[in-house]
Design a protein around this motif. Structure first.
Motif, short mmCIF file in Angstrom:
data_model
loop_
_atom_site.label_atom_id
_atom_site.label_comp_id
_atom_site.label_asym_id
_atom_site.label_seq_id
_atom_site.Cartn_x
_atom_site.Cartn_y
_atom_site.Cartn_z
N THR A 148 0.81 -1.21 0.00
CA THR A 148 0.00 0.00 0.00
C THR A 148 0.85 1.27 0.00
O THR A 148 2.04 1.24 0.28
CB THR A 148 -0.93 0.01 1.23
N LYS A 149 0.17 2.36 -0.33
CA LYS A 149 0.78 3.70 -0.31
C LYS A 149 1.97 3.80 -1.26
O LYS A 149 2.92 4.56 -1.01
CB LYS A 149 1.19 4.09 1.12
N CYS A 150 1.92 3.05 -2.36
CA CYS A 150 3.04 3.09 -3.30
C CYS A 150 3.15 4.44 -4.00
O CYS A 150 4.18 4.75 -4.60
CB CYS A 150 2.93 1.95 -4.31
N ASP A 151 2.09 5.27 -3.90
CA ASP A 151 2.16 6.61 -4.49
C ASP A 151 3.18 7.49 -3.78
O ASP A 151 3.59 8.52 -4.31
CB ASP A 151 0.77 7.27 -4.42
N LYS A 152 3.60 7.08 -2.60
CA LYS A 152 4.59 7.85 -1.84
C LYS A 152 6.02 7.51 -2.26
O LYS A 152 6.98 8.09 -1.74
CB LYS A 152 4.42 7.60 -0.34
N LEU A 153 6.17 6.56 -3.19
CA LEU A 153 7.48 6.12 -3.63
C LEU A 153 7.74 6.54 -5.08
O LEU A 153 6.80 6.73 -5.86
CB LEU A 153 7.60 4.59 -3.53
N THR A 154 9.00 6.64 -5.43
CA THR A 154 9.35 6.84 -6.84
C THR A 154 9.16 5.53 -7.59
O THR A 154 8.98 4.46 -6.97
CB THR A 154 10.82 7.27 -6.97
N ARG A 155 9.20 5.59 -8.89
CA ARG A 155 9.03 4.35 -9.67
C ARG A 155 10.11 3.34 -9.33
O ARG A 155 9.82 2.14 -9.18
CB ARG A 155 9.08 4.69 -11.17
N GLN A 156 11.34 3.81 -9.17
CA GLN A 156 12.44 2.89 -8.83
C GLN A 156 12.23 2.28 -7.45
O GLN A 156 12.48 1.09 -7.23
CB GLN A 156 13.77 3.63 -8.88
N GLU A 157 11.76 3.07 -6.51
CA GLU A 157 11.50 2.56 -5.17
C GLU A 157 10.36 1.55 -5.17
O GLU A 157 10.38 0.57 -4.42
CB GLU A 157 11.18 3.73 -4.22
N CYS A 158 9.37 1.76 -6.03
CA CYS A 158 8.27 0.80 -6.16
C CYS A 158 8.78 -0.54 -6.66
O CYS A 158 8.40 -1.60 -6.15
CB CYS A 158 7.21 1.34 -7.11
N VAL A 159 9.65 -0.49 -7.66
CA VAL A 159 10.24 -1.72 -8.20
C VAL A 159 11.00 -2.46 -7.12
O VAL A 159 10.89 -3.69 -6.98
CB VAL A 159 11.16 -1.39 -9.40
N LEU A 160 11.76 -1.71 -6.32
CA LEU A 160 12.55 -2.32 -5.26
C LEU A 160 11.66 -2.92 -4.18
O LEU A 160 11.93 -4.03 -3.69
CB LEU A 160 13.48 -1.27 -4.64
N ALA A 161 10.58 -2.22 -3.81
CA ALA A 161 9.66 -2.72 -2.78
C ALA A 161 9.01 -4.02 -3.23
O ALA A 161 8.90 -4.99 -2.46
CB ALA A 161 8.59 -1.68 -2.47
N LEU A 162 8.58 -4.07 -4.48
CA LEU A 162 7.93 -5.27 -5.00
C LEU A 162 8.94 -6.42 -5.08
O LEU A 162 8.61 -7.56 -4.73
CB LEU A 162 7.35 -4.98 -6.38
N ARG A 163 10.15 -6.10 -5.48
CA ARG A 163 11.20 -7.12 -5.56
C ARG A 163 11.52 -7.66 -4.17
O ARG A 163 11.70 -8.88 -3.99
CB ARG A 163 12.45 -6.51 -6.20
N THR A 164 11.55 -6.78 -3.18
CA THR A 164 11.85 -7.21 -1.81
C THR A 164 10.77 -8.16 -1.29
O THR A 164 11.06 -9.19 -0.68
CB THR A 164 11.94 -5.98 -0.88
N ALA A 165 9.51 -7.82 -1.54
CA ALA A 165 8.40 -8.67 -1.08
C ALA A 165 8.45 -10.03 -1.77
O ALA A 165 8.31 -11.08 -1.12
CB ALA A 165 7.07 -7.98 -1.36
#
Length: 223
Positions: A148-165
Motif C-alpha cells: 500500500t501507499k506506493c504513491d509515496k514512492l518513486t518508480r524505482q523505489e516501487c520496483v525495489l519494494a515489489l522485488r523485496t516482497a
C-alpha cells in the motif's frame, strides 16, 4: 464479478472465536499493521466510503468485522477485516488477545480461502507481517500482499519494494511453504492496482469454473 464487492454490506462483528458466524460461504481475510491503509483499501475495493472504519486510536480495535458480498439473501462470500497489529501503545493484554484471536482464526477457520496482507510499500515484510505469513502459509491457502501507499514512492523505489516482497516470499517457498504467495503494488489514493486486487479476490470467492453462479448472484437485486 466486481459488482459482488460493490454490493458489500456489514454483516457482524465478533470479539471471540466462539462467536464466529456459522456460515459455509468462502471468507477472504484482510490483515495488516495499524496505519497500513487496510480500511481505506477495503472501502475502495467495495466502492464505498465508510464500510470499514479505522479506529481513532490505532491498534485499539480488537474485533473481527465481517462484510457480506453479493445479495443480502444469498451472499457469495465474506470479507473479514482482522484487527490491525503492531501499534506500540497497545496494552500487553490487548496484544495477547490479538495474537490468540488472529492466530487461531488464520490457522483453523475452514471457510477461509485466502489472506490479503496489507504492507506499507515503504516497509514491507516487518517482523509482524512475517508472523502472519508463518501462521497462515502452512494451511496451503494463498496469500496475496498489497504493498500500500506506493504513491509515496518513486518508480524505482516501487520496483525495489515489489522485488523485496517477492524475494521474501521466495524464501518461504524454499522453506517448504506450499500455499501461493504473491504481491502487487497498491495505492488507494491513485487507484493503483485496483483491478489486479479485484481479480484476485473475485477468483478466491468464486473460482473461474463457478463464474456463471457469481454472475447470477451479482444480477439479482439486493433486498
Amino acid at each position: 464479478m466486481a459488482l459482488l464487492l460493490h454490493q458489500a454490506r456489514f454483516f457482524t462483528t465478533v470479539n471471540h472465536l466462539r462467536d464466529l458466524p456459522a456460515t459455509a460461504r468462502p471468507e477472504i481475510a484482510f490483515a495488516g499493521r495499524s496505519n497500513a491503509g487496510k480500511s481505506t483499501a477495503i472501502n475502495l475495493l467495495c466502492n464505498q466510503k465508510r464500510l470499514a472504519f479505522a479506529s481513532k486510536t490505532p491498534g485499539r480495535t480488537q474485533h473481527i468485522n465481517y462484510f457480506a458480498v453479493g445479495t443480502a439473501d444469498d451472499p457469495a462470500g465474506y470479507l473479514v477485516d482482522l484487527p490491525g497489529y503492531g501499534y506500540a501503545e497497545v496494552p500487553e493484554a490487548s496484544k495477547q488477545h490479538w495474537e490468540v484471536l488472529l492466530s487461531q482464526y488464520l490457522k483453523t477457520r475452514a471457510q477461509l480461502r485466502g489472506l490479503i496482507l496489507m504492507m506499507d510499500a515503504r516497509r514491507p515484510l516487518t517482523e509482524l507481517d512475517r508472523r502472519m505469513i508463518e501462521w497462515f502459509a502452512p494451511t496451503g491457502r494463498p496469500i496475496h500482499a498489497l504493498l500500500t501507499k506506493c504513491d509515496k514512492l518513486t518508480r524505482q523505489e516501487c520496483v525495489l519494494a515489489l522485488r523485496t516482497a517477492k524475494k521474501g516470499f521466495d524464501e518461504y517457498k524454499q522453506q517448504g511453504f506450499e500455499g501461493e504467495l504473491s504481491a502487487q503494488l497498491f495505492s488507494a489514493l491513485k487507484r493503483v492496482g485496483l483491478d489486479e486486487a479485484h481479480a484476485v479476490i473475485e477468483n478466491w470467492i468464486v473460482p473461474p469454473a463457478d463464474t456463471s453462479a457469481a454472475d447470477e448472484a451479482a444480477e439479482r437485486p439486493a433486498r
